[in-house]
Design an enzyme around this catalytic site. Structure first.
Site, PDB file in Angstrom:
ATOM      1  N   LYS A 107       8.514  -9.973 -13.646  1.00 50.39           N
ATOM      2  CA  LYS A 107       7.090  -9.675 -13.819  1.00 50.39           C
ATOM      3  C   LYS A 107       6.412 -10.746 -14.681  1.00 50.39           C
ATOM      4  O   LYS A 107       5.275 -11.142 -14.421  1.00 50.39           O
ATOM      5  CB  LYS A 107       6.894  -8.283 -14.461  1.00 50.39           C
ATOM      6  CG  LYS A 107       7.322  -7.126 -13.597  1.00 50.39           C
ATOM      7  CD  LYS A 107       6.591  -7.048 -12.273  1.00 50.39           C
ATOM      8  CE  LYS A 107       5.162  -6.588 -12.362  1.00 50.39           C
ATOM      9  NZ  LYS A 107       4.515  -6.528 -11.014  1.00 50.39           N
ATOM     10  N   LEU A 158       6.598 -10.047   1.377  1.00 51.15           N
ATOM     11  CA  LEU A 158       6.403 -11.037   0.308  1.00 51.15           C
ATOM     12  C   LEU A 158       7.226 -12.303   0.527  1.00 51.15           C
ATOM     13  O   LEU A 158       6.889 -13.362   0.016  1.00 51.15           O
ATOM     14  CB  LEU A 158       6.802 -10.430  -1.046  1.00 51.15           C
ATOM     15  CG  LEU A 158       5.914  -9.284  -1.551  1.00 51.15           C
ATOM     16  CD1 LEU A 158       6.567  -8.582  -2.734  1.00 51.15           C
ATOM     17  CD2 LEU A 158       4.544  -9.822  -1.954  1.00 51.15           C
ATOM     18  N   ALA A 192       2.267  -5.237  -4.602  1.00 48.01           N
ATOM     19  CA  ALA A 192       3.625  -5.251  -4.022  1.00 48.01           C
ATOM     20  C   ALA A 192       4.577  -6.075  -4.879  1.00 48.01           C
ATOM     21  O   ALA A 192       4.315  -7.238  -5.181  1.00 48.01           O
ATOM     22  CB  ALA A 192       3.579  -5.820  -2.605  1.00 48.01           C
ATOM     23  N   ALA A 197       0.817  -1.231   0.000  1.00 44.10           N
ATOM     24  CA  ALA A 197       0.000   0.000   0.000  1.00 44.10           C
ATOM     25  C   ALA A 197       0.843   1.270   0.000  1.00 44.10           C
ATOM     26  O   ALA A 197       0.390   2.328  -0.433  1.00 44.10           O
ATOM     27  CB  ALA A 197      -0.937  -0.012   1.204  1.00 44.10           C
ATOM     28  N   SER A 198       2.069   1.170   0.457  1.00 45.18           N
ATOM     29  CA  SER A 198       2.942   2.352   0.528  1.00 45.18           C
ATOM     30  C   SER A 198       3.444   2.787  -0.846  1.00 45.18           C
ATOM     31  O   SER A 198       3.958   3.892  -0.993  1.00 45.18           O
ATOM     32  CB  SER A 198       4.163   2.021   1.386  1.00 45.18           C
ATOM     33  OG  SER A 198       4.793   0.849   0.857  1.00 45.18           O
ATOM     34  N   GLY A 199       3.331   1.912  -1.848  1.00 42.97           N
ATOM     35  CA  GLY A 199       3.961   2.170  -3.146  1.00 42.97           C
ATOM     36  C   GLY A 199       3.306   3.319  -3.899  1.00 42.97           C
ATOM     37  O   GLY A 199       2.227   3.799  -3.553  1.00 42.97           O
ATOM     38  N   MET A 230       4.364   2.654 -18.565  1.00 41.95           N
ATOM     39  CA  MET A 230       5.050   3.554 -17.627  1.00 41.95           C
ATOM     40  C   MET A 230       4.013   4.415 -16.905  1.00 41.95           C
ATOM     41  O   MET A 230       3.325   5.225 -17.542  1.00 41.95           O
ATOM     42  CB  MET A 230       6.005   4.462 -18.383  1.00 41.95           C
ATOM     43  CG  MET A 230       7.021   3.711 -19.211  1.00 41.95           C
ATOM     44  SD  MET A 230       8.391   3.154 -18.216  1.00 41.95           S
ATOM     45  CE  MET A 230       9.445   4.567 -18.346  1.00 41.95           C
ATOM     46  N   VAL A 231       3.924   4.235 -15.600  1.00 42.62           N
ATOM     47  CA  VAL A 231       2.912   4.953 -14.818  1.00 42.62           C
ATOM     48  C   VAL A 231       3.523   6.280 -14.359  1.00 42.62           C
ATOM     49  O   VAL A 231       4.599   6.286 -13.748  1.00 42.62           O
ATOM     50  CB  VAL A 231       2.478   4.113 -13.604  1.00 42.62           C
ATOM     51  CG1 VAL A 231       1.412   4.849 -12.807  1.00 42.62           C
ATOM     52  CG2 VAL A 231       1.968   2.740 -14.049  1.00 42.62           C
TER      53      VAL A 231
HETATM   54  P1  NAP Z   1       6.910   1.196  -5.838  1.00 45.55           P
HETATM   55  O1  NAP Z   1       6.484   2.557  -5.506  1.00 45.55           O
HETATM   56  O2  NAP Z   1       8.371   0.871  -5.740  1.00 45.55           O
HETATM   57  O3  NAP Z   1       6.095   0.193  -4.946  1.00 45.55           O
HETATM   58  C1  NAP Z   1       6.476  -1.144  -4.762  1.00 45.55           C
HETATM   59  C2  NAP Z   1       5.773  -1.661  -3.539  1.00 45.55           C
HETATM   60  O4  NAP Z   1       6.160  -3.035  -3.340  1.00 45.55           O
HETATM   61  C3  NAP Z   1       6.165  -0.904  -2.258  1.00 45.55           C
HETATM   62  O5  NAP Z   1       5.031  -0.772  -1.458  1.00 45.55           O
HETATM   63  C4  NAP Z   1       7.170  -1.863  -1.615  1.00 45.55           C
HETATM   64  O6  NAP Z   1       7.234  -1.749  -0.211  1.00 45.55           O
HETATM   65  C5  NAP Z   1       6.550  -3.181  -1.996  1.00 45.55           C
HETATM   66  N1  NAP Z   1       7.501  -4.270  -1.830  1.00 45.55           N
HETATM   67  C6  NAP Z   1       8.669  -4.456  -2.493  1.00 45.55           C
HETATM   68  N2  NAP Z   1       9.280  -5.562  -2.007  1.00 45.55           N
HETATM   69  C7  NAP Z   1       8.481  -6.077  -1.035  1.00 45.55           C
HETATM   70  C8  NAP Z   1       8.556  -7.180  -0.160  1.00 45.55           C
HETATM   71  N3  NAP Z   1       9.603  -8.011  -0.165  1.00 45.55           N
HETATM   72  N4  NAP Z   1       7.541  -7.395   0.703  1.00 45.55           N
HETATM   73  C9  NAP Z   1       6.477  -6.551   0.743  1.00 45.55           C
HETATM   74  N5  NAP Z   1       6.350  -5.478  -0.045  1.00 45.55           N
HETATM   75  C10 NAP Z   1       7.345  -5.244  -0.922  1.00 45.55           C
HETATM   76  O7  NAP Z   1       6.500   0.777  -7.308  1.00 45.55           O
HETATM   77  P2  NAP Z   1       5.170   1.077  -8.136  1.00 45.55           P
HETATM   78  O8  NAP Z   1       5.566   1.794  -9.341  1.00 45.55           O
HETATM   79  O9  NAP Z   1       4.105   1.612  -7.280  1.00 45.55           O
HETATM   80  O10 NAP Z   1       4.839  -0.407  -8.585  1.00 45.55           O
HETATM   81  C11 NAP Z   1       3.737  -1.108  -8.055  1.00 45.55           C
HETATM   82  C12 NAP Z   1       3.435  -2.270  -8.940  1.00 45.55           C
HETATM   83  O11 NAP Z   1       3.125  -1.798 -10.246  1.00 45.55           O
HETATM   84  C13 NAP Z   1       4.609  -3.241  -9.109  1.00 45.55           C
HETATM   85  O12 NAP Z   1       4.078  -4.537  -9.168  1.00 45.55           O
HETATM   86  C14 NAP Z   1       5.200  -2.838 -10.459  1.00 45.55           C
HETATM   87  O13 NAP Z   1       5.871  -3.915 -11.076  1.00 45.55           O
HETATM   88  C15 NAP Z   1       3.933  -2.463 -11.196  1.00 45.55           C
HETATM   89  N6  NAP Z   1       4.125  -1.550 -12.332  1.00 45.55           N
HETATM   90  C16 NAP Z   1       4.618  -0.306 -12.135  1.00 45.55           C
HETATM   91  C17 NAP Z   1       4.776   0.536 -13.224  1.00 45.55           C
HETATM   92  C18 NAP Z   1       5.313   1.942 -13.088  1.00 45.55           C
HETATM   93  O14 NAP Z   1       5.645   2.580 -14.092  1.00 45.55           O
HETATM   94  N7  NAP Z   1       5.374   2.497 -11.875  1.00 45.55           N
HETATM   95  C19 NAP Z   1       4.439   0.084 -14.510  1.00 45.55           C
HETATM   96  C20 NAP Z   1       3.935  -1.199 -14.667  1.00 45.55           C
HETATM   97  C21 NAP Z   1       3.774  -2.014 -13.565  1.00 45.55           C
HETATM   98  P3  NAP Z   1       8.255  -0.722   0.504  1.00 45.55           P
HETATM   99  O15 NAP Z   1       7.590   0.624   0.410  1.00 45.55           O
HETATM  100  O16 NAP Z   1       8.349  -1.226   1.881  1.00 45.55           O
HETATM  101  O17 NAP Z   1       9.545  -0.803  -0.262  1.00 45.55           O
END
Ligand code: NAP
Length: 346
Positions: free
Chosen positions: A159, A62, A82, A12-14, A186-187
């Site tokens: 992924k 995870l 996550a 949720a923090s992401g 890309m978000v």
């Molecule tokens: P983000 O801000 O880095 O968020 C990743 C999240 O995963 C954070 O809450 C992180 O927790 C958590 N996490 C990582 N390792 C973990 C672990 N071992 N146990 C529990 N939690 C863990 O990235 P985001 O961009 O929001 O990405 C979220 C999802 O969208 C991901 O699945 C990513 O692959 C997907 N996605 C993102 C984009 C993009 O452009 N942003 C595009 C396509 C898909 P902490 O805060 O504790 O590190």
């Protein structure tokens, strides 16, 4: 699905998940969000309107078996976002593959043990669609990335393996819930929290002189609010099924730089040299070996190729409409300055 139901949002923090949590609270859902630290570490979540009444943050990792069981109790939907979104890591297996793949199986196993869960929405990625686009093809949900490995674009590999494993899990176990995958490109757009997300980090790099010139690269972009809404629509649409590419529009690096320039951001170190022709591409392929390992691989597998994603399915079946990504990118830049990821230059 009516509000008052509880949705579990992992990670949720992401960056993306924070937008999901915000929209769920606005729509009067209750949220059980998993995080890795104490709730006080996430003021941008705990200060959201209605968070006091409707948001609970639960610690889960995870890589810890059984970690998600508690957070899912009483939830009707699980949104599994996550997963590490990092391109350059020391150990791709430990740092990317394990949390993505084992984490997804862990979350699905926990959901199977929780009878209230009726749907799991997995945040996959276009990284699971391709890692070397064919310029002449429009990529659809039928396409799968078959080329990545731990050595070649390991984020893409992690992924892809996670999404494949999720579909195999469904086939093998036939659980009492359905699975829907959202595959964003890309978000971009503003960030609710202070961390620098990898995608917005790339925009920061383009504005900070990291790239010597404009390369022949393009990317699909989608607004963070739209990607969050896609998850909610996938929950609220009973017929939703399979995968949904979530990408508003592709922009070439040339268009991206022109957008930043025309938005009064010339004061930053935007690339000036046009290296997007065949000679520039050849030069950049050589120079890519001087980049961090996985950035280099990404450049070599994408430069000179043009990516095109179909977003027909998500618009037609989930009714998602897209905000112009140009607006989201400029908002992302303003936000990078606000969070001090880019210096304020006048
Ligand atoms: P983000 O801000 O880095 O968020 C990743 C999240 O995963 C954070 O809450 C992180 O927790 C958590 N996490 C990582 N390792 C973990 C672990 N071992 N146990 C529990 N939690 C863990 O990235 P985001 O961009 O929001 O990405 C979220 C999802 O969208 C991901 O699945 C990513 O692959 C997907 N996605 C993102 C984009 C993009 O452009 N942003 C595009 C396509 C898909 P902490 O805060 O504790 O590190």
């Amino acid at each position: 699905m009516t509000p008052e139901q509880t949705v579990c949002v992992t990670g949720a923090s992401g960056y993306l998940a924070s937008h999901i949590v915000k929209q769920l609270l606005e729509k009067e859902y209750r949220v059980s969000g998993t995080v890795r630290r104490a709730p006080s570490a996430y003021p941008w979540l705990t200060s959201l309107p209605e968070a006091d009444n409707r948001l609970e943050l639960v610690i889960a990792d995870l890589l810890n078996e059984g970690s998600f069981n508690g957070a899912m109790q009483g939830c009707s939907t699980v949104m599994h976002t996550a997963s590490p979104y990092v391109i350059n890591v020391k150990n791709p297996e430990k740092d990317l593959l394990d949390p993505a793949l084992k984490g997804t199986l862990e979350v699905l196993t926990a959901a199977m043990k929780t009878p209230s869960v009726k749907r799991v929405i997995l945040t996959s990625s276009v990284a699971a669609i391709t890692d070397e686009p064919d310029s002449s093809k429009i990529l659809t949900e039928e396409d799968w990335n078959t080329r990545s490995s731990l050595k070649r674009n390991p984020y893409h590999y992690a992924k892809t393996m996670a999404e494949r494993a999720a579909w195999e899990f469904m086939e093998k176990n036939r659980p009492g819930f359905s699975l829907v995958c959202i595959n964003p490109s890309m978000v971009t757009g503003p960030s609710l929290g202070p961390a620098l997300n990898t995608t917005n980090g790339m925009i920061r790099d383009i504005m900070s002189g990291v790239y010597p010139g404009i390369m022949d690269l393009n990317w699909g972009f989608v607004d963070a609010g739209d990607a969050a809404e896609a998850h909610i629509l996938a929950m609220e649409t009973p017929e939703a099924s399979g995968r949904y590419i979530c990408s508003a529009k592709e922009l070439h690096m040339r268009d991206l730089v022109a957008l930043l320039r025309s938005s009064g951001l010339n004061r930053y170190q935007l690339p000036k040299l046009d290296l997007s022709g065949p000679a520039g591409t050849a030069l950049m392929k050589v120079l890519s070996w001087t980049q961090p390992r996985n950035t280099g691989t990404f450049i070599r597998t994408h430069i000179g190729h043009s990516v095109h994603y179909s977003n027909t399915r998500i618009q037609q079946e989930l009714g998602l409409t897209f905000k112009p990504v140009e607006e989201s990118i400029i908002e992302a830049v303003e936000d990078l300055i606000r969070h001090l990821h880019l210096p304020e230059k006048r």
